[in-house]
Design a protein around this motif. Sequence first.
Motif, PDB file in Angstrom:
ATOM      1  N   VAL A 138      14.227 -39.511  14.815  1.00 30.71           N
ATOM      2  CA  VAL A 138      12.948 -38.847  14.609  1.00 30.71           C
ATOM      3  C   VAL A 138      13.205 -37.604  13.776  1.00 30.71           C
ATOM      4  CG1 VAL A 138      11.209 -37.419  15.795  1.00 30.71           C
ATOM      5  CG2 VAL A 138      11.844 -39.639  16.741  1.00 30.71           C
ATOM      6  N   LYS A 139      12.283 -37.267  12.870  1.00 35.05           N
ATOM      7  CA  LYS A 139      12.390 -36.002  12.158  1.00 35.05           C
ATOM      8  C   LYS A 139      11.800 -34.928  13.073  1.00 35.05           C
ATOM      9  CE  LYS A 139      12.929 -37.691   7.543  1.00 35.05           C
ATOM     10  NZ  LYS A 139      12.429 -37.928   6.200  1.00 35.05           N
ATOM     11  N   SER A 140      12.658 -34.089  13.602  1.00 34.54           N
ATOM     12  CA  SER A 140      12.231 -33.136  14.622  1.00 34.54           C
ATOM     13  C   SER A 140      11.323 -32.040  14.066  1.00 34.54           C
ATOM     14  CB  SER A 140      13.447 -32.514  15.318  1.00 34.54           C
ATOM     15  OG  SER A 140      14.238 -31.795  14.402  1.00 34.54           O
ATOM     16  N   CYS A 141      11.198 -31.958  12.735  1.00 40.80           N
ATOM     17  CA  CYS A 141      10.265 -30.995  12.136  1.00 40.80           C
ATOM     18  C   CYS A 141       8.849 -31.520  12.177  1.00 40.80           C
ATOM     19  CB  CYS A 141      10.639 -30.721  10.674  1.00 40.80           C
ATOM     20  SG  CYS A 141      10.285 -32.112   9.578  1.00 40.80           S
ATOM     21  N   THR A 142       8.695 -32.788  12.466  1.00 40.42           N
ATOM     22  CA  THR A 142       7.393 -33.419  12.410  1.00 40.42           C
ATOM     23  C   THR A 142       6.971 -33.903  13.797  1.00 40.42           C
ATOM     24  OG1 THR A 142       8.114 -34.148  10.244  1.00 40.42           O
ATOM     25  CG2 THR A 142       6.052 -35.063  11.000  1.00 40.42           C
ATOM     26  N   MET A 143       7.554 -33.326  14.804  1.00 41.93           N
ATOM     27  CA  MET A 143       7.220 -33.662  16.182  1.00 41.93           C
ATOM     28  C   MET A 143       7.057 -32.344  16.921  1.00 41.93           C
ATOM     29  SD  MET A 143       9.496 -36.052  18.643  1.00 41.93           S
ATOM     30  CE  MET A 143       8.784 -36.856  20.054  1.00 41.93           C
ATOM     31  N   LEU A 144       6.057 -32.264  17.754  1.00 38.86           N
ATOM     32  CA  LEU A 144       5.902 -31.068  18.571  1.00 38.86           C
ATOM     33  C   LEU A 144       6.858 -31.171  19.756  1.00 38.86           C
ATOM     34  CD1 LEU A 144       2.004 -30.875  18.531  1.00 38.86           C
ATOM     35  CD2 LEU A 144       3.594 -29.428  17.256  1.00 38.86           C
ATOM     36  N   ALA A 145       7.372 -30.043  20.188  1.00 35.95           N
ATOM     37  CA  ALA A 145       8.235 -30.029  21.372  1.00 35.95           C
ATOM     38  C   ALA A 145       7.525 -30.712  22.528  1.00 35.95           C
ATOM     39  CB  ALA A 145       8.618 -28.599  21.730  1.00 35.95           C
ATOM     40  N   GLY A 146       6.249 -30.430  22.671  1.00 29.43           N
ATOM     41  CA  GLY A 146       5.467 -31.005  23.764  1.00 29.43           C
ATOM     42  C   GLY A 146       5.433 -32.526  23.733  1.00 29.43           C
ATOM     43  N   GLN A 147       5.540 -33.092  22.509  1.00 30.46           N
ATOM     44  CA  GLN A 147       5.543 -34.560  22.422  1.00 30.46           C
ATOM     45  C   GLN A 147       6.842 -35.142  22.965  1.00 30.46           C
ATOM     46  OE1 GLN A 147       4.421 -34.325  18.072  1.00 30.46           O
ATOM     47  NE2 GLN A 147       3.375 -36.224  18.591  1.00 30.46           N
ATOM     48  N   ALA A 148       7.885 -34.308  23.052  1.00 28.83           N
ATOM     49  CA  ALA A 148       9.173 -34.793  23.565  1.00 28.83           C
ATOM     50  C   ALA A 148       9.323 -34.460  25.035  1.00 28.83           C
ATOM     51  CB  ALA A 148      10.311 -34.179  22.757  1.00 28.83           C
ATOM     52  N   ASP A 149       8.274 -33.976  25.670  1.00 27.21           N
ATOM     53  CA  ASP A 149       8.320 -33.645  27.087  1.00 27.21           C
ATOM     54  C   ASP A 149       8.735 -34.894  27.870  1.00 27.21           C
ATOM     55  OD1 ASP A 149       6.234 -33.091  29.811  1.00 27.21           O
ATOM     56  OD2 ASP A 149       7.749 -31.650  29.188  1.00 27.21           O
ATOM     57  N   GLY A 150       9.772 -34.758  28.683  1.00 31.99           N
ATOM     58  CA  GLY A 150      10.238 -35.891  29.492  1.00 31.99           C
ATOM     59  C   GLY A 150      11.181 -36.836  28.789  1.00 31.99           C
TER      60      GLY A 150
END
Lengths: 154, 777
Positions: free
Chosen positions: A57-69
Amino acid sequence: MTAVSMTVNGNAALADVEDRTLLVHYLRENLGLTGTHIGCDTSQCGACVVLVDGVAVKSCTMLAGQADGASVTTIEGLATNGQLHPMQQAFHENHGLQCGFCTPGMIMTALDMVRRLGKRLDEATVRHELEGNICRCTGYHNIVKAIQAGAAKM
Amino acid sequence: MANDGIGDRVLRKEDKRFITGRGRYTDDINMSGVQHAVFVRSPHAHARIKSIDVAEAKSAPGVAGVLTGAELTEDKVGNLICGWMIHSKDGSAMKMGAHPALAKEIVRYVGQPIAVVVAATRYQARDAAERVVVEYEELPAVIDPAKAMDAGAPQIHPEAPKNLIYTWPIGDEKATNAAFAKAAKTVKLDIVNNRVIPNAIEPRAALAAYDPAEEHFTLYLTSQNPHVHRVVLSAFVGLAPETKLRVIAPDVGGGFGSKIFIYPEETVVCWAAKRVGRPIKWTAERSESFLADAHGRDHVTHAEIAFDNNNKILGLKAHTIANIGAYMSTFSSSVPTYLYGLLLSGQYDIPAIYGEVDAVYTNTTPVDAVRGAGRPEAAFLVERLMETAARQLGEDPAELRRKNFIRKFPHQTPVILNYDIGGYEASLDAGLKAANYAGFKVRKAEAAKRGKLRGIGISCYIEACGLAPSAAVGSLGAGVGLWESAEVRVNFVGTIEVLTGAHAHGQGHETSFAQVVNDRLGVGLDKIQIVHGDTDKVQMGMGTYGSRTSVGMSAVVKALDKVEAKAKKIAAHLLEAAESDIVLENGELKVAGTDKKKTFTDIAMAAYTAHNLPAGMEPGLKEGAFYDPTNFTFPAGVHIAEVEVDPKTGEVDIVQFVAADDFGTLINPMIVEGQVHGGIVHGIGQAMLETATYDLQSGQLLTGSFMDYAMPRADDVPSFKIEHTTTPAPSNPLGVKGCGEAGAIGSPPAIINAITDAIGTNELSMPATPQKVWMAL
């Protein structure tokens, strides 16, 4: 502000962040994992690639909250007990890096390539699959060799 | 170890931290209490600032300060400089306009910084920056360098009437005109060398802190030359005395020239750290880099070459308009003059040359050195002329070049440079063989059966690098000398630190410099550490650019000579032998022809215990040297590109690319090849994909992100065939010529020559995108 928690490189991580916090900023600034880099602002360069639940995943294009869990793996999580991952070793042995800035993203993308396409990757495939990773130093010649060599040893 | 010296393919020592994500780039570094800076930038290409209202921004959450040009003036901060004086044909000095770090009264390009907002978090600084209200009176702008000198064009700087900075002549106008008058055949070409954006993958960044007790600044910076930054920021901009400013360039993620210059951003961040009283970090966003990093190239040229009846060159002339942008960046004046005009002879024996360069201001981002800096522009001009000539004269392109090669060295060109050594025919033959040039016609016919147009293109490039002999560049207007420094410190137990004023941002110095040391002292690479990038540790240096690692390494060699001499004196004393009988081999000092020896470690310990040293000798084993090159070096070679064009779509596939280069001695061939690969792709980028495009009315940069500016990806380019021939440089002790820029210099003409060969028309400009190629068919 929201509490966002995830597992990063096998360790539990928890931080209170603004909702708009990007995953890459969460990793770099909240967790101090500066191996994941930011090279652009339009999602092209790939310096920020991490694995989220095993998928690149490009971590610049994902919100931290989307990776919750989720379970996140960054470049810092690859070597185990001081032993380099075969893909890391291959980049070293094949001179697949110069300034090193794009390198973490290249390595993480390479791992995902192997997951999807197997360990025997031909040159055309590797070049095509690197469409989302830009390097200005190496001209890609040795990155391709490194990925082919690293894949074969995984 | 026997295999870790000069010429060996040693794997890099520095890799470990990069492949494990433990590199320390400027944005990775933190300090307690650090604030974040965001710049407010002009949205207009040319405007008068009527007012700047910072009240709302100042009261935004987390804001520690908002500063504008007014505060710069209050604190008497000096303007940014251009470090290379150029004189015009009429003897007048270049017409330089004032360049403040934050705009005062007038903004002259889209992206010019106007104010800086400092806040506790990155996001707060961004939010607050949007609350700065600037009122502008828009002014007409001129964007096209070919129109900058037109009557009625908007005047950008009061100092430069007609926006003309200088008209610089090179060569002999009279002799050249006479040569053209006798020509049997003249070939003409109009060329645009397209503007490019450097785009190192690490954006520029600066982290500054001010210690009020010691009145001392620390500046972490993405710099290719931390000492040059220190000199300019202290002596010229006046931020602090030199001894009160420490500049550290940690790991830097690529430079390509863009991180040489002294920019507004680090100037402001450093000053603001004192003014606001907090440590401050700024990191460019990519779209900011597009506007704020110095751009490259941007020449419009009319060139002509004259031949006699035997197709031997009689003369060459070129008139160039060079776009400098809205302000003169630090080395901008030198790029279209001394780094360009002096290469107009190429590899050829040309009796008469005349070049004239008009450098102009436009309302665009400042233009300065980008990989190759002037030499790609010269190589493109010369090699497109030669190719065009071959086609018009009906000669094979390789044979026309071969017939005109310089064969006797040293060779004095008509454009100042004296080529000390070269072997152009050997490179050409190596390239033609590796490319199987002889078999091209068969491959072309086979491709035609598949519906593809196949073409082949040659580029015989040469460059001047290993910048540079200080007296020579000083006499040509440079404000600095271009020597390099080294200190070899042998420690008590025989480990070695080498301090160098060079800096690595991808070139692998921690390995290649260690190889040079190990080759001489034989202690093993793991005992040798290279120290660079910190003005507190290394006294002075000029940095890394212009393929000048040869200069840095030569300084190390001179220091090693001194270390070896002292070590031999100590060994002779301890072994009771004559100094002339001592040999240094594999880390041991022996009496020749006997087995009486001491290890290098023994000698180091003897030097530092000082119990038994020759009478009058000082303890210790530490030697420094400065190295000033006696000449430029002249890497040269051949690139041969073979392409297939799909006539239905204009898409160009590079089916083979051969480089046969002469870089003199190769310290680490693996690193050299990596530099060539990277340089070739950088050149392919300019030739086929990249161009910085401005809207000619509004001056907006249309190619303002990676969405619109096509960077080469892995599937845009092939793998490369790299060959080497060698004529060692006589001007430095290692015979090294340098290799970092060659790929970007040689490849664009090879590509354009190949594509025009494939499609059968010579009218094709860079970048040769599929659309352009298709329309040219």
